[in-house]
Design a protein around this motif. Structure first.
Motif, short mmCIF file in Angstrom:
data_model
loop_
_atom_site.label_atom_id
_atom_site.label_comp_id
_atom_site.label_asym_id
_atom_site.label_seq_id
_atom_site.Cartn_x
_atom_site.Cartn_y
_atom_site.Cartn_z
N LEU A 478 0.80 -1.07 0.08
CA LEU A 478 0.02 0.16 -0.03
C LEU A 478 0.78 1.19 -0.06
O LEU A 478 0.52 2.30 -0.69
CB LEU A 478 -0.93 -0.01 1.30
CG LEU A 478 -2.10 -1.10 1.36
CD1 LEU A 478 -2.71 -1.01 2.32
CD2 LEU A 478 -3.04 -0.69 0.10
N TYR A 482 0.22 3.89 -2.89
CA TYR A 482 -0.28 4.93 -2.54
C TYR A 482 0.34 6.07 -1.63
O TYR A 482 -0.12 7.07 -1.36
CB TYR A 482 -1.60 4.68 -1.96
CG TYR A 482 -2.41 3.59 -2.59
CD1 TYR A 482 -3.13 4.13 -3.67
CD2 TYR A 482 -2.71 2.31 -2.30
CE1 TYR A 482 -4.05 3.52 -4.43
CE2 TYR A 482 -3.43 1.54 -2.88
CZ TYR A 482 -4.31 2.03 -4.05
OH TYR A 482 -4.85 1.24 -4.76
N PHE A 486 -3.49 6.26 2.32
CA PHE A 486 -4.36 4.92 2.56
C PHE A 486 -4.38 4.96 4.01
O PHE A 486 -3.86 5.48 4.85
CB PHE A 486 -3.73 3.67 1.92
CG PHE A 486 -2.53 3.27 2.78
CD1 PHE A 486 -2.85 2.56 3.86
CD2 PHE A 486 -1.35 3.85 2.32
CE1 PHE A 486 -1.59 2.00 4.18
CE2 PHE A 486 -0.20 3.38 3.13
CZ PHE A 486 -0.40 2.54 4.12
N LEU A 508 -8.60 3.20 0.64
CA LEU A 508 -7.73 3.49 -0.15
C LEU A 508 -8.46 4.35 -1.69
O LEU A 508 -9.62 3.99 -1.78
CB LEU A 508 -6.79 2.34 -0.81
CG LEU A 508 -7.75 1.13 -1.13
CD1 LEU A 508 -8.01 1.13 -2.65
CD2 LEU A 508 -6.80 -0.07 -0.83
#
Length: 524
Positions: A478, A482, A486, A508
């Motif tokens: 993640l 991102y 998130f 997210l």
């Protein structure tokens, strides 16, 4: 298709070439006067801006559609160079019609103003192509480098001067030379055109050679290895030693056998200080450009290396996810085979679907949310075949999930933990509740499962079991996808009863699927 903003901050830079040409044209008359009439200057500048305004609109439109075409191709997954080439060709024709046809049709703007606007705009689009590295222009990428741009400029300079001298019958013998082209005389004297072309080519080759020597020997070897002072001193020594021989060489050209030759000093004295000053100015002008381009190229290379490093790390994390799932599923299949369950064949089919997703879709950068949810439902069906006698499953999924995209195999880890650490160890009835929703182009996922509180082991469960390799891999994926955009949480919900609950939450951003229509995007 991803929604595009009508105008981005970076699009404003496309207007700078025309604005620069307008400012030079507006201020040029005032530069030659001893005293400027302010009351007359601003109305003239405003009227000139109105004449330049269609050129500004053409630049803005070309920038908007060029960005839209390129972003559309990048979102499409598979490159479509032929389609992009066709669209960019139409855009180029539109830009040329406005930039060249509009002033000529209405007979506005002087030749100098047209050349400035067109030249600055052309330089901007060359830079735009270099920055974006268009798919259809990869074989011509050398043209967008500093070497290529300088070679093109010198080529234009060579052809321009040759045509001017052919148009001006006395050539260099009578100066000043008017800035106008006599196309009839040019067509009637092709040999004279070649005569001037090769001589100005010698001039251009010498200037390009000085630039090349400065970039690839002085800057990259002397400056990079020995520092600034040796670079400056050696450059000055070489210029003082070479400017006289180079001036002598140019003076031997046939066109320079006149009173005012085509050398920087405009005289037959090769030692003239203006010849050295020209070399010094060229060195002062090209060195910062070389350093800026080399720095940009270095940063681009570092960014590519970093991108490759991230992609490699993502692939390694993905490879760690797949065996974890496979081993758990094979254990489930083994348990059913031991008891000779009639559900074993169905389980094998579910396993085949799951493996197919992991092998094919699991290796892609993005999948649709619907594909990820289908995979999740197959997994839940597989698990419920084993534990349906003691597990109550509640599942709430969103509609139109095919409109959105996300990286594959992000949700399964949290669901696996719910069954592995909550359902399977428990001898009592268990509940698993999974809610997936979409709000303002963001995914909200929550998984609540019951688990048994065994005295002092609850804290251990929270601190060790659910923060193992699987969850840490998920968090790292993640972060790579991102950054900080998130939210991931996995923690116990404390109650006074013996059977507690565990809550895993994930939030997210989603991307629009390339197959989504505008109406679906608006609804989403």
């Amino acid at each position: 298709m991803k929604r595009l903003a009508p105008l981005k901050p970076g699009d404003v830079f496309a207007l700078l070439p025309v604005l620069l040409a307008w400012l030079l044209a507006a201020l040029r008359p005032a530069m030659t006067l001893e005293q400027t009439d302010w009351l007359l200057l601003w109305p003239q500048a405003g009227w000139l801006l109105l004449q330049f305004f269609p050129l500004l609109l053409a630049q803005a439109a070309a920038q908007f559609f060029a960005r839209r075409f390129i972003e559309g191709q990048q979102q499409g997954g598979q490159p479509q160079p032929a389609s992009l080439t066709f669209k960019m060709t139409l855009l180029l024709l539109f830009w040329l019609v406005v930039m060249l046809g509009y002033p000529a049709a209405l007979n506005i703007l002087s030749l100098e103003q047209r050349v400035l606007a067109f030249g600055f705009s052309l330089l901007y689009w060359l830079h735009f192509c270099y920055q974006h590295k268009l798919q259809h222009a990869r074989r011509w990428q050398w043209l967008w480098s500093l070497d290529g741009v300088l070679a093109l400029l010198l080529l234009c300079w060579t052809v321009g001067w040759a045509l001017l001298l052919v148009s001006h019958a006395p050539g260099l013998a009578q100066q000043p030379i008017p800035v106008q082209f006599d196309w009839q005389r040019i067509l009637q004297n092709p040999l004279l055109t070649l005569y001037y072309l090769w001589q100005f080519s010698v001039l251009a080759a010498l200037m390009y050679g000085c630039y090349w020597f400065n970039r690839y020997w002085l800057v990259r070897r002397i400056l990079a290895r020995h520092g600034l002072l040796p670079f400056v001193m050696l450059s000055l020594v070489l210029m003082l030693l070479s400017y006289v021989p180079l001036a002598l060489l140019l003076l031997q050209l046939p066109m320079n056998q006149v009173a005012v030759p085509a050398v920087p000093a405009g005289s037959h004295n090769p030692f003239d200080w203006y010849n050295f000053n020209f070399m010094l100015l060229q060195w002062l002008f090209t060195t910062p450009l070389i350093l800026a381009f080399d720095r940009q190229q270095q940063e681009t290379n570092l960014a590519q290396i970093q991108h490759q490093k991230i992609q490699t790390e993502l692939q390694l994390l993905q490879q760690q996810i797949n065996p974890h799932f496979l081993f758990n599923t094979l254990n489930n299949l083994y348990a059913l085979c031991l008891i000779k369950s009639d559900d074993a064949p169905k389980l094998i089919l579910q396993l085949a679907d799951l493996l197919r997703y992991v092998v094919y879709q699991g290796q892609q950068n993005l999948v649709t949310l619907q594909q990820e949810l289908d995979y999740l439902q197959h997994y839940l069906t597989l698990q419920q075949l084993r534990v349906s006698n003691k597990t109550s499953l509640k599942l709430q999924l969103p509609q139109n999930a095919s409109q959105h995209q996300l990286p594959p195999l992000l949700l399964i880890m949290l669901v696996e933990n719910a069954y592995k650490h909550g359902v399977e160890p428990s001898a009592d009835a268990c509940q698993v509740e999974i809610i997936v929703s979409i709000k303002q182009q963001r995914l909200y996922f929550s998984c609540v499962n019951s688990y048994e509180h065994k005295g002092g082991h609850a804290g251990a469960v929270g601190s060790n079991t659910t923060t193992g390799l699987g969850l840490e891999n998920l968090r790292r994926r993640l972060q790579l996808y991102y950054g900080d955009n998130f939210y991931l949480s996995s923690a116990a919900q404390h109650h006074s009863t013996k059977q507690l609950s565990w809550l895993a939450e994930l939030e997210l951003p989603l991307e629009f699927s390339t197959g989504a229509t505008d109406a679906e995007i608006a609804a989403g």
